[in-house]
Design a protein around this motif. Structure first.
Motif, mmCIF file in Angstrom:
data_model
loop_
_atom_site.group_PDB
_atom_site.id
_atom_site.type_symbol
_atom_site.label_atom_id
_atom_site.label_comp_id
_atom_site.label_asym_id
_atom_site.label_seq_id
_atom_site.Cartn_x
_atom_site.Cartn_y
_atom_site.Cartn_z
ATOM 1 N N GLY A 133 3.158 12.546 -15.644
ATOM 2 C CA GLY A 133 1.942 11.746 -15.033
ATOM 3 C C GLY A 133 0.800 12.646 -15.729
ATOM 4 N N TYR A 134 0.765 13.718 -15.908
ATOM 5 C CA TYR A 134 -0.255 14.563 -16.512
ATOM 6 C C TYR A 134 -0.508 14.146 -18.004
ATOM 7 N N TYR A 135 0.804 13.880 -18.482
ATOM 8 C CA TYR A 135 0.482 13.537 -20.090
ATOM 9 C C TYR A 135 0.124 12.230 -20.336
ATOM 10 N N LEU A 136 0.521 11.394 -19.455
ATOM 11 C CA LEU A 136 -0.008 9.836 -19.513
ATOM 12 C C LEU A 136 -1.326 9.853 -19.161
ATOM 13 N N VAL A 158 -5.511 11.885 -8.444
ATOM 14 C CA VAL A 158 -5.478 10.884 -7.594
ATOM 15 C C VAL A 158 -4.363 11.220 -6.604
ATOM 16 N N ALA A 159 -3.188 12.031 -7.118
ATOM 17 C CA ALA A 159 -2.160 12.475 -6.143
ATOM 18 C C ALA A 159 -2.878 13.257 -5.020
ATOM 19 N N VAL A 219 1.503 9.226 -6.208
ATOM 20 C CA VAL A 219 1.863 10.688 -5.644
ATOM 21 C C VAL A 219 3.077 11.352 -6.464
ATOM 22 N N MET A 220 3.878 10.432 -6.650
ATOM 23 C CA MET A 220 5.367 10.683 -7.462
ATOM 24 C C MET A 220 4.865 11.182 -8.661
ATOM 25 N N LEU A 221 4.188 10.232 -9.486
ATOM 26 C CA LEU A 221 3.787 10.294 -10.766
ATOM 27 C C LEU A 221 2.823 11.483 -10.844
ATOM 28 N N GLY A 222 1.991 11.774 -10.113
ATOM 29 C CA GLY A 222 1.190 12.753 -10.169
ATOM 30 C C GLY A 222 1.887 14.273 -9.969
ATOM 31 N N VAL A 234 0.808 -1.305 -0.120
ATOM 32 C CA VAL A 234 0.071 -0.031 0.245
ATOM 33 C C VAL A 234 0.926 1.175 0.195
ATOM 34 N N LEU A 235 2.048 1.310 0.786
ATOM 35 C CA LEU A 235 2.714 2.313 0.835
ATOM 36 C C LEU A 235 3.615 2.479 -0.601
ATOM 37 N N LEU A 236 3.786 1.582 -1.219
ATOM 38 C CA LEU A 236 4.511 1.758 -2.472
ATOM 39 C C LEU A 236 3.685 2.081 -3.490
ATOM 40 N N LEU A 237 2.374 1.646 -3.689
ATOM 41 C CA LEU A 237 1.436 2.283 -4.604
ATOM 42 C C LEU A 237 1.073 3.680 -4.135
ATOM 43 N N ALA A 238 1.111 3.999 -2.980
ATOM 44 C CA ALA A 238 0.567 5.493 -2.741
ATOM 45 C C ALA A 238 1.600 6.443 -3.148
ATOM 46 N N ALA A 239 3.016 5.940 -2.912
ATOM 47 C CA ALA A 239 4.204 6.792 -3.244
ATOM 48 C C ALA A 239 4.217 6.748 -4.449
ATOM 49 N N PHE A 240 3.931 5.768 -5.323
ATOM 50 C CA PHE A 240 4.174 5.761 -6.808
ATOM 51 C C PHE A 240 3.169 6.770 -7.642
#
Length: 215
Positions: free
Chosen positions: A156-159, A172-173, A148-151, A140-146
């Motif tokens: 992250g915006y372009y994807l 989402v972030a 947030v960092m991508l957002g 859960v920590l890994l997914l949340a960090a992923f």
């Protein structure tokens, strides 16, 4: 008496500051101001004692040629240089354009920035070890960090720009930072506050005596 007097002083000051929070009127408000002045004086002496202790240990390390004595020479030279320049500049030593300000801006500030830059690599290394998906909590920590960092970066915006509003990576972030992160942060702050209150009461009541050097 070596223990009873410090405990009595601590209890009087602690209870006075608690009372003045609820009754901000004389004589408690006057005692609060007096104690605040005492705290400032004691803190000033504590700073000087810390500086003298650092110099004493550094000089001792240099004379005994112990491990890292070269760094101690840098500490002593930097201390002497800053003190000498500060005394030479007078009361305006901190003004822009003075030699002291030049030393601070060109030596101390870059060193501090370097230290925090190195700290960023340690944080990254610790994050890499903590974010390994070894159990449910770490996943859960890994997914949340992923998310947030991508957002927080343009990619992250372009994807996710083709997704509807509210489902993009930036949204989402923001949702993660606004709700679960804020809830966890408040829980941590509440725990810290309760810990401070309990520790303060233990010290004021004389239950916690480690600051006296005892058990």
């Amino acid at each position: 008496m070596r223990r009873e007097v410090p405990l009595l002083i601590c209890a009087i000051v602690g209870f006075t500051l608690i009372i003045v929070y609820f009754v901000p009127h004389p004589p408690f408000s006057d005692m609060r101001d007096l104690f605040s002045d005492w705290f400032s004086v004691i803190a000033a002496f504590a700073i000087y004692l810390g500086i003298l202790n650092l110099l004493k240990n550094s000089v001792d390390k240099v004379f005994r040629k112990r491990s890292g004595w070269g760094f101690s020479i840098v500490i002593i030279a930097g201390f002497v240089l800053f003190v000498f320049i500060g005394l030479y500049e007078g009361s305006d030593f901190g003004e822009i354009g003075t030699r002291y300000y030049w030393l601070y801006d060109r030596i101390y500030f870059p060193l501090m920035a370097t230290m925090f830059a190195i700290l960023a690599f340690f944080i990254g290394s610790a994050s890499y070890r903590a974010f390994r998906a070894r159990n449910v909590e770490a996943t859960v920590l890994l997914l949340a960090a992923f998310f947030v960092m991508l957002g927080r970066v343009p990619i992250g915006y372009y994807l996710t720009s083709w997704l509807p509003e509210g489902w993009r990576m930036g949204d989402v972030a923001n949702a993660i930072m606004t709700y679960p992160q804020m809830a966890g942060q408040r829980a941590v702050m509440i725990g810290i506050a309760l810990g401070i209150v309990s520790t303060s009461l233990r010290i004021i009541l004389g239950i916690e005596r480690t600051f006296l050097g005892g058990e």
